[in-house]
Design a protein around this motif. Structure first.
Motif, PDB file in Angstrom:
ATOM      1  N   ILE A 134      14.772   2.142  -2.564  1.00 21.85           N
ATOM      2  CA  ILE A 134      15.217   3.545  -2.479  1.00 21.85           C
ATOM      3  C   ILE A 134      14.279   4.371  -1.607  1.00 21.85           C
ATOM      4  N   ASN A 135      12.962   4.214  -1.808  1.00 14.89           N
ATOM      5  CA  ASN A 135      11.984   5.061  -1.114  1.00 14.89           C
ATOM      6  C   ASN A 135      11.417   4.425   0.145  1.00 14.89           C
ATOM      7  N   GLY A 136      11.720   3.150   0.364  1.00 16.58           N
ATOM      8  CA  GLY A 136      11.141   2.471   1.521  1.00 16.58           C
ATOM      9  C   GLY A 136       9.647   2.299   1.384  1.00 16.58           C
ATOM     10  N   SER A 137       9.156   2.282   0.150  1.00 16.40           N
ATOM     11  CA  SER A 137       7.728   2.185  -0.118  1.00 16.40           C
ATOM     12  C   SER A 137       7.463   0.894  -0.870  1.00 16.40           C
ATOM     13  N   ALA A 138       6.992  -0.147  -0.153  1.00 14.92           N
ATOM     14  CA  ALA A 138       6.727  -1.452  -0.754  1.00 14.92           C
ATOM     15  C   ALA A 138       5.399  -1.416  -1.486  1.00 14.92           C
ATOM     16  N   LEU A 139       5.444  -1.703  -2.794  1.00 17.41           N
ATOM     17  CA  LEU A 139       4.240  -1.682  -3.615  1.00 17.41           C
ATOM     18  C   LEU A 139       3.627  -3.068  -3.761  1.00 17.41           C
ATOM     19  N   CYS A 140       4.244  -4.078  -3.178  1.00 17.30           N
ATOM     20  CA  CYS A 140       3.695  -5.428  -3.188  1.00 17.30           C
ATOM     21  C   CYS A 140       3.099  -5.739  -1.820  1.00 17.30           C
ATOM     22  N   SER A 141       2.499  -6.925  -1.710  1.00 16.57           N
ATOM     23  CA  SER A 141       1.816  -7.314  -0.482  1.00 16.57           C
ATOM     24  C   SER A 141       2.749  -7.224   0.724  1.00 16.57           C
ATOM     25  N   TYR A 142       2.141  -6.981   1.911  1.00 17.51           N
ATOM     26  CA  TYR A 142       2.922  -6.870   3.139  1.00 17.51           C
ATOM     27  C   TYR A 142       3.695  -8.155   3.437  1.00 17.51           C
ATOM     28  N   ASP A 143       3.221  -9.304   2.913  1.00 19.60           N
ATOM     29  CA  ASP A 143       3.861 -10.589   3.214  1.00 19.60           C
ATOM     30  C   ASP A 143       5.170 -10.786   2.462  1.00 19.60           C
ATOM     31  N   LEU A 144       5.453  -9.929   1.498  1.00 18.32           N
ATOM     32  CA  LEU A 144       6.662 -10.080   0.681  1.00 18.32           C
ATOM     33  C   LEU A 144       7.712  -9.049   1.069  1.00 18.32           C
ATOM     34  N   LYS A 145       8.949  -9.483   1.044  1.00 18.57           N
ATOM     35  CA  LYS A 145      10.066  -8.567   1.193  1.00 18.57           C
ATOM     36  C   LYS A 145      10.499  -8.095  -0.193  1.00 18.57           C
ATOM     37  N   PRO A 146      11.102  -6.929  -0.325  1.00 24.59           N
ATOM     38  CA  PRO A 146      11.529  -6.451  -1.646  1.00 24.59           C
ATOM     39  C   PRO A 146      12.407  -7.436  -2.393  1.00 24.59           C
ATOM     40  N   SER A 147      13.184  -8.210  -1.671  1.00 27.57           N
ATOM     41  CA  SER A 147      14.062  -9.176  -2.337  1.00 27.57           C
ATOM     42  C   SER A 147      13.283 -10.336  -2.946  1.00 27.57           C
ATOM     43  N   GLU A 148      12.013 -10.520  -2.561  1.00 29.90           N
ATOM     44  CA  GLU A 148      11.203 -11.632  -3.050  1.00 29.90           C
ATOM     45  C   GLU A 148      10.268 -11.234  -4.189  1.00 29.90           C
ATOM     46  N   TYR A 149      10.359  -9.954  -4.639  1.00 30.00           N
ATOM     47  CA  TYR A 149       9.428  -9.481  -5.658  1.00 30.00           C
ATOM     48  C   TYR A 149       9.559 -10.256  -6.973  1.00 30.00           C
ATOM     49  N   ALA A 150      10.765 -10.709  -7.276  1.00 29.72           N
ATOM     50  CA  ALA A 150      10.988 -11.398  -8.552  1.00 29.72           C
ATOM     51  C   ALA A 150      10.801 -12.905  -8.441  1.00 29.72           C
ATOM     52  N   SER A 151      10.460 -13.396  -7.250  1.00 27.70           N
ATOM     53  CA  SER A 151      10.299 -14.835  -7.057  1.00 27.70           C
ATOM     54  C   SER A 151       8.907 -15.287  -7.501  1.00 27.70           C
ATOM     55  N   SER A 152       8.717 -16.592  -7.570  1.00 26.16           N
ATOM     56  CA  SER A 152       7.441 -17.155  -8.020  1.00 26.16           C
ATOM     57  C   SER A 152       6.321 -16.914  -7.014  1.00 26.16           C
ATOM     58  N   LYS A 153       6.652 -16.786  -5.748  1.00 27.31           N
ATOM     59  CA  LYS A 153       5.634 -16.575  -4.715  1.00 27.31           C
ATOM     60  C   LYS A 153       5.011 -15.183  -4.773  1.00 27.31           C
ATOM     61  N   ALA A 154       5.589 -14.306  -5.599  1.00 31.58           N
ATOM     62  CA  ALA A 154       5.064 -12.946  -5.712  1.00 31.58           C
ATOM     63  C   ALA A 154       3.949 -12.825  -6.746  1.00 31.58           C
ATOM     64  N   LYS A 155       3.594 -13.939  -7.380  1.00 34.23           N
ATOM     65  CA  LYS A 155       2.574 -13.908  -8.422  1.00 34.23           C
ATOM     66  C   LYS A 155       1.216 -13.470  -7.845  1.00 34.23           C
ATOM     67  N   GLY A 156       0.641 -12.413  -8.400  1.00 34.51           N
ATOM     68  CA  GLY A 156      -0.647 -11.890  -7.955  1.00 34.51           C
ATOM     69  C   GLY A 156      -0.569 -11.007  -6.738  1.00 34.51           C
ATOM     70  N   LEU A 157       0.622 -10.842  -6.145  1.00 34.83           N
ATOM     71  CA  LEU A 157       0.772 -10.028  -4.941  1.00 34.83           C
ATOM     72  C   LEU A 157       1.456  -8.696  -5.223  1.00 34.83           C
ATOM     73  N   CYS A 158       1.864  -8.486  -6.453  1.00 34.47           N
ATOM     74  CA  CYS A 158       2.512  -7.235  -6.847  1.00 34.47           C
ATOM     75  C   CYS A 158       1.622  -6.488  -7.832  1.00 34.47           C
ATOM     76  N   PRO A 159       1.863  -5.190  -8.019  1.00 36.75           N
ATOM     77  CA  PRO A 159       1.002  -4.406  -8.909  1.00 36.75           C
ATOM     78  C   PRO A 159       1.114  -4.848 -10.355  1.00 36.75           C
ATOM     79  N   LYS A 160       0.040  -4.601 -11.100  1.00 33.69           N
ATOM     80  CA  LYS A 160       0.008  -4.930 -12.513  1.00 33.69           C
ATOM     81  C   LYS A 160       0.972  -4.033 -13.276  1.00 33.69           C
ATOM     82  N   LEU A 161       1.806  -4.647 -14.116  1.00 34.48           N
ATOM     83  CA  LEU A 161       2.807  -3.894 -14.873  1.00 34.48           C
ATOM     84  C   LEU A 161       2.245  -3.466 -16.231  1.00 34.48           C
ATOM     85  N   PRO A 162       2.675  -2.305 -16.738  1.00 38.18           N
ATOM     86  CA  PRO A 162       3.529  -1.328 -16.041  1.00 38.18           C
ATOM     87  C   PRO A 162       2.728  -0.537 -15.008  1.00 38.18           C
ATOM     88  N   VAL A 163       3.402  -0.159 -13.923  1.00 38.16           N
ATOM     89  CA  VAL A 163       2.761   0.644 -12.881  1.00 38.16           C
ATOM     90  C   VAL A 163       2.707   2.086 -13.362  1.00 38.16           C
TER      91      VAL A 163
END
Length: 651
Positions: A134-163
């Protein structure tokens, strides 16, 4: 700096008539040049840190790959994800903002540049993904696309939940958590006190609700300080003798109580003594005897000192009376501390900003985690030491300028026979003389204080670092050295202030003025002791009176405020402000008294009241001199010592 006169100071020659405030010459010019060069060095440090991009990194912030947010970046060698275009990503977002490293003063978290801070809490990874879409603001690593946030490769590359919900810090573009309880483990004492934030909210609401009362009470402290300065002038004689009487009476009462307790304990029946602890009772009885004897000795010494100093107390009273007249003729003296405080605040803001620039200056290096840090290497890494010395020296220089300004204005008042001939603004005239002639003297005096402060601060730092590790002997030695340096600093401060007064009178350099001032202080030791004990105690009681009066008025007013129940914080704010105001006003009063005393001593050295050598002093001080002369005539030979005191600056 204005033109320098080659004429030597009149006070340096006793072959001709001494006239104060006449021959002017620039003093301590090499020290002024040294101070200017030092300030240029301070400016170079600031310019270097700004030129190396530190200012942009500090204000705009940068990510863990060395990219400055809000602009297009150049690629760094061997650093992945560097050289990115963050023109539309203006804020720094930390994947784990609550993971603080207090020792190294940084956040131990991956930092990214984002287009917007999450204003509401994001509880799940799908919320993070939705926020990015919605905001065009990626909170995960630059190497990940928003569609990959829920994948296994996103482990440790996204913010600690809850944000946590966050908002950008004004002017510094960092996303900071709105809820401060995020930092609970690093502020246990605060969080324990405000565990559910209810107390904190009530305190803040109390300050906001009572802001009009706080403002009114602060104004009341200003008015009370001005009134007290006027009152001291008219009741100084009564006030000094009342305080002296209460001091002696309190000492006698304390000594009597100790002897009474000792006699009672000695005559008490043995049944009252604990059967198993007769030695404890004997030790207590012995301690009471020692206390009683010590109090008796102290009382006798105090009584003898008061008898010896009773005539000097009269001089203190006269100086306080004349100081009141000085403030009537020079009302702008009252506001001098505020201008000094304003100058100090401006310099401190500049110093802190430059220090922050230095913290982000240097070359990009890769740390153990593979992220970028900016560090200076070689001799440049020690620039902050130079910066710390600048903090002390320039701060002391600003304070010394205030002392020289006050001294110059009071000296002009004292040595102007007809007060109608005073300059239109003696304060501005004193500032003009300071800038034209005496900046070098001020620079030298403030540098001497700096030389004492720096070793004391180093020892205090060593003591804090070795706390709990050093043995008792080392701890005692460190504390003794720190205490000795503190005492030396206070003595030099007092001597410097009197040296500035001597400079304002005779226009001599710092060393000559310090020598003359030291001679005066030594030869008038009893008078100095009377002024610095009785006078300082009076002013201290004045500060306590203003704080207590303002606090009492605050309690009465806040008690009727029914919108909140916790009014401790507003009362603390009011009392602190009242003490600050009282300290500023009465410290200037104390400074004026010290300057007047030195002027009085110099006046009695060069003048004797005969035609052509009339005194400059006020009528109140003239009466003191006449009374001293009458006492000397009546005392005969006993007056020789006092006669010598009336000529304290013998060459």
């Amino acid at each position: 700096m204005g033109c320098c006169s080659s004429a030597s100071s009149a006070a340096q020659s006793s072959k001709r008539e001494w006239k104060p405030l006449e021959d002017r010459s620039c003093t301590d010019i090499p020290w002024l040049l040294l101070f200017i060069l030092f300030c240029i060095g301070m400016g170079f440090i600031c310019g270097f840190s700004v030129a190396t991009g530190a200012a942009a990194r500090l204000v705009s912030g940068y990510d863990s790959y060395g990219n400055i947010c809000g602009q297009k970046n150049a690629e760094l060698e061997a650093i992945p994800n560097s050289g990115m275009d963050h023109t539309h990503r203006k804020y720094v977002f930390f994947l784990d903002p609550c993971n603080l490293d207090l020792i190294n003063r940084k956040i131990k978290s991956v930092a990214l540049c984002v287009a917007a801070c999450p204003r509401q809490e994001l509880k799940t990874i799908s919320d993070v993904q939705k926020f990015a879409e919605i905001n065009g603001s990626a909170l995960c690593s630059y190497d990940l696309k928003p569609s990959e946030y829920a994948s296994s490769k996103a482990k440790g590359l996204c913010p600690k939940l809850p944000v946590p919900a966050s908002a950008p810090i004004p002017f510094f573009h960092r996303c900071a958590p709105v809820n401060i309880s995020c930092y609970a483990k690093f502020a246990e004492a605060l969080i324990t006190f405000v565990s559910d934030n209810s107390v904190l909210h009530r305190l803040i609401s109390g300050v906001m609700t009572s802001k009009e009362i706080i403002l009114g009470l602060c104004l009341l402290s200003l008015v009370l300080s001005m009134i007290l300065m006027v009152i001291i002038r008219y009741i100084s004689r009564i006030l000094v003798w009342i305080l002296t009487f209460l001091l002696i009476l309190g000492s006698l009462a304390g000594t009597g109580v100790l002897w009474w307790l000792y006699a009672k304990q000695r005559k008490s029946p043995k049944e009252t003594v604990i059967p198993d602890q007769p030695q404890v009772a004997e030790a207590n009885l012995r301690a009471l005897l020692i206390y009683a004897i010590s109090a008796t000795v102290f009382t006798v010494i105090l009584f003898l000192v008061m008898l010896v100093m009773r005539k000097r107390v009269a001089l203190t009273i006269a100086l306080f009376h004349v100081a009141g007249k000085v403030f009537i003729h020079l009302p702008l003296l009252v506001f001098q501390p505020f201008w000094t405080f304003f100058a100090l605040v401006l310099f401190w803001v500049y110093w802190i900003m430059t220090l922050l620039f230095l913290g982000t200056a240097g070359s990009a290096v890769q740390n153990e985690q593979g992220f970028v840090e900016f560090k200076m290497s070689g001799p440049l890494q020690y620039m902050w030491w130079y910066h710390v010395v600048g903090l002390i020296w320039i701060s002391e220089f600003i304070l010394a300028c205030q002392q020289m300004t006050v001294a110059g204005a009071v000296v002009t008042y004292y040595f102007t026979r007809d007060k109608r001939n005073l300059p239109f603004t003696p304060i501005l005239a004193s500032v003009n003389r300071l800038i034209r002639y005496h900046l070098g003297t001020v620079a030298k005096g403030s540098f001497i204080i700096t030389l004492v402060k720096i070793p004391r601060m180093i020892l205090m730092y060593i003591h804090s670092q070795l706390k709990g590790k050093e043995n008792a002997c080392a701890r005692c030695v460190l504390k003794s050295c720190i205490c000795c340096l503190w005492c030396l600093e206070k003595c030099l401060n007092y001597l410097n202030q009197n040296a500035y007064t001597a400079t304002a009178i005779n226009s001599t350099n710092f060393c000559t003025s310090a020598k003359d001032a030291f001679v005066i202080l030594v030869e008038n030791a009893l008078r100095v002791a009377a002024i610095n004990t009785v006078g300082d105690f009076m002013l201290f009681l004045g500060k306590v009176l203003i704080v207590c009066s303002t606090g009492l008025a605050g309690v009465m007013l806040l008690n009727y405020q029914q919108d909140y129940t916790v009014w401790v914080l507003p009362l603390i704010i009011v009392c602190l402000f009242a003490f600050l105001v009282a300290h500023c006003f009465l410290s200037i009063y104390e400074m004026v008294v010290d300057v007047l005393f030195l002027c009085f001593a110099v006046d009695t050295k060069y003048n004797d009241g005969s035609p052509g050598r009339e005194f400059y002093m006020d009528k109140v001080l003239m009466e003191f001199v006449e009374n001293s002369r009458k006492a000397m005539k009546e005392a005969g030979k006993g007056g020789v010592a006092d006669a010598r005191e009336l000529k304290p600056m013998s060459k």
